[in-house]
Design a protein around this motif. Structure first.
Motif, mmCIF file in Angstrom:
data_model
loop_
_atom_site.group_PDB
_atom_site.id
_atom_site.type_symbol
_atom_site.label_atom_id
_atom_site.label_comp_id
_atom_site.label_asym_id
_atom_site.label_seq_id
_atom_site.Cartn_x
_atom_site.Cartn_y
_atom_site.Cartn_z
ATOM 1 N N ASP A 616 -3.523 34.709 9.201
ATOM 2 C CA ASP A 616 -4.055 34.257 7.789
ATOM 3 C C ASP A 616 -3.066 34.504 6.572
ATOM 4 N N ARG A 617 -2.551 35.664 6.580
ATOM 5 C CA ARG A 617 -1.731 36.506 5.673
ATOM 6 C C ARG A 617 -0.334 35.614 5.398
ATOM 7 N N SER A 618 -0.005 34.700 6.630
ATOM 8 C CA SER A 618 1.121 34.246 6.545
ATOM 9 C C SER A 618 1.518 32.875 5.753
ATOM 10 N N VAL A 619 0.224 32.272 5.614
ATOM 11 C CA VAL A 619 0.273 30.992 4.987
ATOM 12 C C VAL A 619 -1.029 31.021 4.198
ATOM 13 N N PRO A 620 -1.152 31.487 3.131
ATOM 14 C CA PRO A 620 -2.559 31.402 2.431
ATOM 15 C C PRO A 620 -3.137 30.093 1.951
ATOM 16 N N PHE A 621 -2.125 29.066 1.889
ATOM 17 C CA PHE A 621 -2.771 27.790 1.591
ATOM 18 C C PHE A 621 -3.574 27.195 2.520
ATOM 19 N N LEU A 622 -3.482 27.791 3.845
ATOM 20 C CA LEU A 622 -4.142 27.237 4.910
ATOM 21 C C LEU A 622 -5.500 28.000 4.919
ATOM 22 N N THR A 623 -5.774 28.973 4.348
ATOM 23 C CA THR A 623 -6.770 29.938 4.960
ATOM 24 C C THR A 623 -7.939 30.118 3.865
ATOM 25 N N ASP A 624 -7.601 29.399 2.906
ATOM 26 C CA ASP A 624 -8.781 29.847 1.773
ATOM 27 C C ASP A 624 -10.071 29.059 2.239
ATOM 28 N N PRO A 625 -10.948 29.772 2.606
ATOM 29 C CA PRO A 625 -12.383 29.225 2.900
ATOM 30 C C PRO A 625 -12.917 28.363 2.006
ATOM 31 N N THR A 626 -12.685 28.346 0.863
ATOM 32 C CA THR A 626 -13.555 27.659 -0.095
ATOM 33 C C THR A 626 -12.638 26.169 -0.382
ATOM 34 N N ASN A 627 -11.349 25.955 0.419
ATOM 35 C CA ASN A 627 -10.601 24.883 0.065
ATOM 36 C C ASN A 627 -10.215 24.432 1.401
ATOM 37 N N PRO A 628 -11.118 23.761 2.580
ATOM 38 C CA PRO A 628 -10.414 23.430 3.706
ATOM 39 C C PRO A 628 -9.276 22.548 3.465
ATOM 40 N N VAL A 629 -8.469 22.576 4.427
ATOM 41 C CA VAL A 629 -7.200 21.946 4.537
ATOM 42 C C VAL A 629 -7.207 20.891 5.736
ATOM 43 N N LEU A 630 -6.701 19.648 5.516
ATOM 44 C CA LEU A 630 -6.485 18.479 6.252
ATOM 45 C C LEU A 630 -5.151 18.328 6.408
ATOM 46 N N ILE A 631 -4.261 18.605 7.453
ATOM 47 C CA ILE A 631 -2.767 18.298 7.448
ATOM 48 C C ILE A 631 -2.400 17.035 8.106
ATOM 49 N N LEU A 632 -1.997 16.076 7.722
ATOM 50 C CA LEU A 632 -1.776 14.827 8.466
ATOM 51 C C LEU A 632 -0.325 14.350 8.832
ATOM 52 N N GLY A 633 0.025 13.952 9.900
ATOM 53 C CA GLY A 633 1.338 13.510 10.378
ATOM 54 C C GLY A 633 1.392 12.052 10.542
ATOM 55 N N ALA A 634 2.291 11.270 9.899
ATOM 56 C CA ALA A 634 2.258 9.866 10.064
ATOM 57 C C ALA A 634 3.782 9.277 10.495
ATOM 58 N N ASP A 635 3.787 8.300 11.352
ATOM 59 C CA ASP A 635 5.036 7.947 11.657
ATOM 60 C C ASP A 635 4.796 6.160 12.158
ATOM 61 N N VAL A 636 6.010 5.628 12.355
ATOM 62 C CA VAL A 636 6.157 4.198 12.617
ATOM 63 C C VAL A 636 7.265 4.192 13.762
ATOM 64 N N ILE A 637 7.276 3.650 14.809
ATOM 65 C CA ILE A 637 8.454 3.563 15.922
ATOM 66 C C ILE A 637 8.527 1.788 15.946
ATOM 67 N N HIS A 638 10.007 1.445 15.859
ATOM 68 C CA HIS A 638 10.124 0.140 16.072
ATOM 69 C C HIS A 638 10.778 -0.298 17.381
ATOM 70 N N PRO A 639 10.682 -1.518 17.837
ATOM 71 C CA PRO A 639 11.371 -2.006 18.957
ATOM 72 C C PRO A 639 13.087 -1.884 18.849
ATOM 73 N N ALA A 640 13.651 -1.946 20.042
ATOM 74 C CA ALA A 640 15.164 -1.516 20.089
ATOM 75 C C ALA A 640 15.683 -2.747 19.312
ATOM 76 N N PRO A 641 16.872 -2.525 18.848
ATOM 77 C CA PRO A 641 17.528 -3.472 18.287
ATOM 78 C C PRO A 641 17.839 -4.966 19.278
ATOM 79 N N GLY A 642 17.672 -6.122 18.656
ATOM 80 C CA GLY A 642 17.771 -7.133 19.668
ATOM 81 C C GLY A 642 16.297 -7.391 20.322
#
Length: 907
Positions: A616-642
């Motif tokens: 908890d002490r390493s990343v205070p942003f994540l551990t504030d019980p009054t401000n729950p956090v949702l961390i999202l990751g997003a990506d797009v992958i494309h077909p090979a050239p041709g």
């Protein structure tokens, strides 16, 4: 307070685009005036946390021109087709060197497409047009203009130049000082400088966009491929000055020489007779055609002829094939291809039975009469079996890479470039040295029963000796399915493997492996789903419950079996699957099985467990019980050239727990090569729903996030504004649709990996064991954007070669992050990647999103994958059929099984 970088705020007060009220030190001016507009969030200052470190970067200072730059548009009046950049470049070079040297003095620079930049106004007014003839001989050009050369006329090219604008470099100087908005004229000025520095090498060497390649260092890796060492160069704006980013790169080239032995090399043939019609199968022809299609070849018998392009290889035709020969003044006659070359060139074919190559317009030529010229860049995907060779050639230790970069200055030879001299530009000879900081790694917590419950990583790594998982998973029933021959992978080998897994599971706290699994041997050529379903029935009969884990042993080259297993586990049955290669299991040391459960840690999270969480002490942003956090990751992958006609895949991954270590994922199919996520709102709503259920039902806490941070992968700088205009509104719409009030505060960060920025420790005492900068090295001064909030973070420890830092660009920020807070959050998230006990190069959620995108192919039933043309070396449908084909991909895309959707199945 309005968000920093919120859409629609361009031109508003400082707080509406990232200002915090006071002046922000960014460069020589000491602050960003209120009228200056940015795309992303304005830089709120620089970080101070961590140990200071001096580093060398692969940047070199470059001066900007002091005179007006004149911009011209190049229009090819033969505009029925698009010419290759190399041909365009050759036309313009000959135009100014041979056809009209007086007009083009001093010489202009050209980008190979549409833009010419000149240090003076060209003496023809608003526009001018020229015609020239180009043949295979480089000196045969029309002089004067409009008059074709004597003899062979060659091909005529008409070029029109139209003046577009005049660029005042003072605009660029103001931008670097933080006193000018990020406008199109600034981008054009930067483009002009890039064209200036690339012009000289583009005239001499093969090139692709920002890299050129020389034959000074090459490697033949077989399969018709030769690697060339190249140099990347890009002019980039930085704080108070322009910099040239220089790096080494690798070019994959078609092997030069006579096409016959090259074809043998591509196919892996040892006997020339294997290319004879009759022995050479239709499948062989398809494979060879895919590789050679589009390759330029010369005639061995007449090298004055311009190059032709390979269309395809015929499987069942040889030089005995006949055609009708028509010669002026003679009656038409039927003649074989072999006889034609004998009569015309007095050439007897050495392999008259060999298959033929079809060139454009139905010309059929024997392989032995065609030659591949050197330096031809291969734009197709490198075969998987050659990836290792490419990586070995491209990988260099940090000290060696920096030495190669400095050596590249000799090749670039900026001081002797007539083009740089014409524009009065100079490049410094010394690499830029700057200050960096090494962040303190987060403390990680393990589960009860661990001898050491908390651990602080060192050099980006830690071990799991005497540690239990934070939340261990549980196996209620399991089975082992062996897809290797029983003679090779026998009962004793299986017993050793089971015992190894059992011991490792016991050490980390996973329960259930002590039970005796069902063990079967299966044929990988059979129906995988039916086989696994039958095994499930056997487990049900033995344990009176369905399996929670299927361990599958696979032979080499078993991608199809792997995909079928994953489809069954993820989509059909909702059961965890763990695949292992038989070669590594056979007589393997116990450490291999420990790797499966300790180093990779995949099984535990697939079973619903959690490996480790940040303290908890390493990343205070994540551990504030009054401000729950949702961390999202997003990506797009494309077909090979041709691979035209095949779709792109999108994914969003998000945590569901308060410790930000347990993630769920969703993926979709979308328009081919479209970078912006079309279904962002729907996918975000899905993640929000999963977050709500887990927090309420499992953690008994609020299921409504008050802060959302999105790490977005794979977006180029030119698409930042589109992300703000299209994806951010979709995120906001998802919050509204889920009736979250007040809506959570949103931060959007683009994580870039495809760049050439490298950092090298100035002193060997500051390097890690690999010679790289230590894990946690961050730079947010000198080489960053003049006004916007970005930084480079090398979060992982070095292994092989030179580590590449991730580039973080903050596009939108309602959470008002300080640089220290965001850098520490990003660094901490690089430590919760469940596959390893090492910090990874990018935050875990965006890393997961990349994996989920790649895994999306397994959402298709194996029986329809061939019909949908999935393999990278296949040619897709034409553009006219694109919409219907995309619809077929969407209709056949299967959702995750309900049980799988709750787990980290993608590990």
């Amino acid at each position: 307070m309005p968000p920093r970088g919120g859409p629609g705020s361009r031109g508003g007060p400082p707080s509406s685009r990232g200002g915090r009220g006071g002046a922000i030190p960014v460069g020589p001016t000491g602050g960003i005036p209120s009228h200056v507009q940015t795309i992303g969030v304005r830089r709120p200052g620089v970080g101070s946390a961590g140990r200071k470190l001096n580093v060398v970067t692969n940047h070199f200072g470059v001066t900007i021109p002091d005179g007006i730059i004149h911009h011209y548009d190049v229009i090819d009046n033969n505009a029925d087709k698009t010419f290759p950049a190399r041909l365009n470049m050759e036309i313009i070079i000959k135009l100014q060197n041979l056809v009209a040297p007086d007009v083009f003095t001093p010489r202009v620079v050209y980008d190979g497409r549409k833009n010419i930049f000149s240090p003076r106004a060209l003496p023809f007014g608003a526009s001018a047009e020229a015609t020239l003839w180009l043949t295979a001989l480089p000196t045969q050009f029309a002089v004067p203009l409009g008059t074709p050369p004597a003899g062979r006329p060659g091909k005529a090219y008409r070029v029109r130049l139209t003046k577009v604008a005049e660029i005042n470099p003072e605009i660029l100087a103001r931008f670097l000082q933080g006193r000018q908005s990020h406008e199109s004229v600034v981008l054009t000025a930067i483009t002009a400088l890039n064209v200036v520095i690339r012009m000289a090498p583009s005239m001499l060497y093969p090139f692709n966009v920002r890299s050129f390649f020389t034959p000074r260092e090459t490697k033949d890796i077989g399969a018709g491929i030769v690697l060339w060492r190249g140099y990347f160069q890009s002019v980039r704006p930085a704080v108070g000055r322009m910099l040239v980013n220089i790096d080494i790169s690798t070019g994959t080239m078609y092997k030069p020489g006579i096409l016959y032995p090259i074809a043998m090399d591509i196919m892996g043939f040892n006997d020339p007779g294997q290319l004879y019609a009759g022995k050479f199968t239709d499948r062989d022809a398809v494979k060879l055609s895919r590789f050679l299609s589009g390759v330029r070849v010369l005639s061995v018998l007449d090298k004055t002829k311009p190059p032709r392009t390979v269309k395809r290889v015929l499987a069942n035709e040889n030089a005995s094939k006949t055609f009708t020969l028509q010669v002026e003044g003679q009656a038409p006659r039927t003649i074989s291809i072999a006889q034609y070359f004998k009569d015309t060139f007095n050439r007897d074919l050495r392999h008259p039975r060999a298959v033929l190559v079809e060139l454009g317009k139905g010309a059929y030529v024997p392989l032995e009469l065609l030659e591949v010229p050197p330096g031809q860049i291969m734009k197709k995907t490198v075969p998987p079996e050659k990836t290792k060779d490419v990586l070995e050639f491209a990988t260099k230790k940090p000290a060696d890479r920096l030495k190669s970069i400095m050596g590249g200055l000799e090749v670039l030879n900026y001081s002797q470039s007539q083009f740089l001299n014409s524009f009065n530009m100079q490049v410094s000879e010394g690499a830029l040295r700057t200050g960096a900081r090494v962040l303190v790694p987060p403390t990680l917590k393990y589960g009860p029963g661990s001898k050491q419950v908390s651990i602080t990583p060192r050099d980006g790594a830690w071990n799991m000796i005497d540690k239990k998982f934070f939340i261990p998973g549980k196996v209620t029933a399991w089975a082992v399915i062996v897809y290797e021959r029983q003679q090779r992978f026998n009962q004793e080998t299986v017993r050793n493997m089971i015992e190894g897994m059992r011991n490792s599971a016991r050490e980390v706290g996973i329960n259930g492996f002590d039970s005796e699994p069902v063990v079967v041997w299966e044929n990988g050529q059979g129906r995988i789903a039916d086989q696994l379903r039958a095994v499930g029935g056997m487990v049900k009969q033995k344990f009176n419950t369905l399996p929670t884990l299927l361990v599958c042993i696979l032979p080499e080259g078993s991608t199809n079996i792997y995909n079928a297993i994953k489809h069954f586990g993820d989509i059909t049955a909702g059961v965890a699957t763990q695949c292992m290669k038989s070669a590594k299991c056979f007589k393997a040391k116990p450490q291999y099985y420990a790797n499966v459960l300790l180093n990779c840690c995949r099984v535990n999270v697939k079973l619903g467990g959690v490996n480790t969480v940040p303290d908890d002490r390493s990343v205070p942003f994540l551990t504030d019980p009054t401000n729950p956090v949702l961390i999202l990751g997003a990506d797009v992958i494309h077909p090979a050239p041709g691979s035209e006609g095949r779709p792109s895949f999108t994914s969003i991954v998000g945590n569901v727990d308060g410790a930000v270590s347990k993630y769920v994922a969703t993926s979709r199919v979308q328009t081919s090569r479209k970078e912006i996520i079309e279904d962002m709102q729907e996918m975000t709503q899905h993640i929000l729903g999963m977050y709500y259920k887990y927090r309420i039902n499992m953690e008994k806490k609020s299921g409504v996030p008050k802060r959302v941070v999105l790490y977005r992968d794979g977006v180029s700088e030119g698409q930042f504004q589109t992300v703000l205009d299209e994806e951010v509104p979709q995120l906001k719409a998802a919050f509204a649709a889920m009736k979250i009030s007040p809506p959570p505060k949103l931060t959007v960060i683009v994580v870039g990996k495809r760049h050439h920025v490298r950092m090298f420790p100035e002193s060997s005492k500051d390097a890690d064991k690999s010679g790289n900068c230590p894990s946690g090295t961050v730079i947010d001064t000198d080489i960053v954007h003049p006004t916007e909030f970005d930084f480079y973070l090398q979060s992982h420890g070095g292994l092989l070669g030179t580590s590449r830092p991730a580039h973080y660009n903050v596009l939108y920020d309602e959470n008002n992050f300080t640089p220290d807070a965001l850098q520490q959050l990003s660094f901490a998230l690089c430590h919760v990647f469940a596959r390893s006990t090492r910090a990874v190069s990018i935050p875990a959620p965006v890393y997961y999103a990349d994996i989920v995108c790649a895994r999306a192919r397994t959402h298709y039933d194996p029986s329809v994958q061939d019909k949908l043309a999935f393999s990278d070396d296949q040619t897709g449908t034409g553009s006219g059929q694109g919409s219907a084909q995309l619809q077929r991909y969407k209709e056949n895309f299967k959702p995750l099984h309900q049980a799988t959707a709750l787990t980290m199945y993608f590990n």
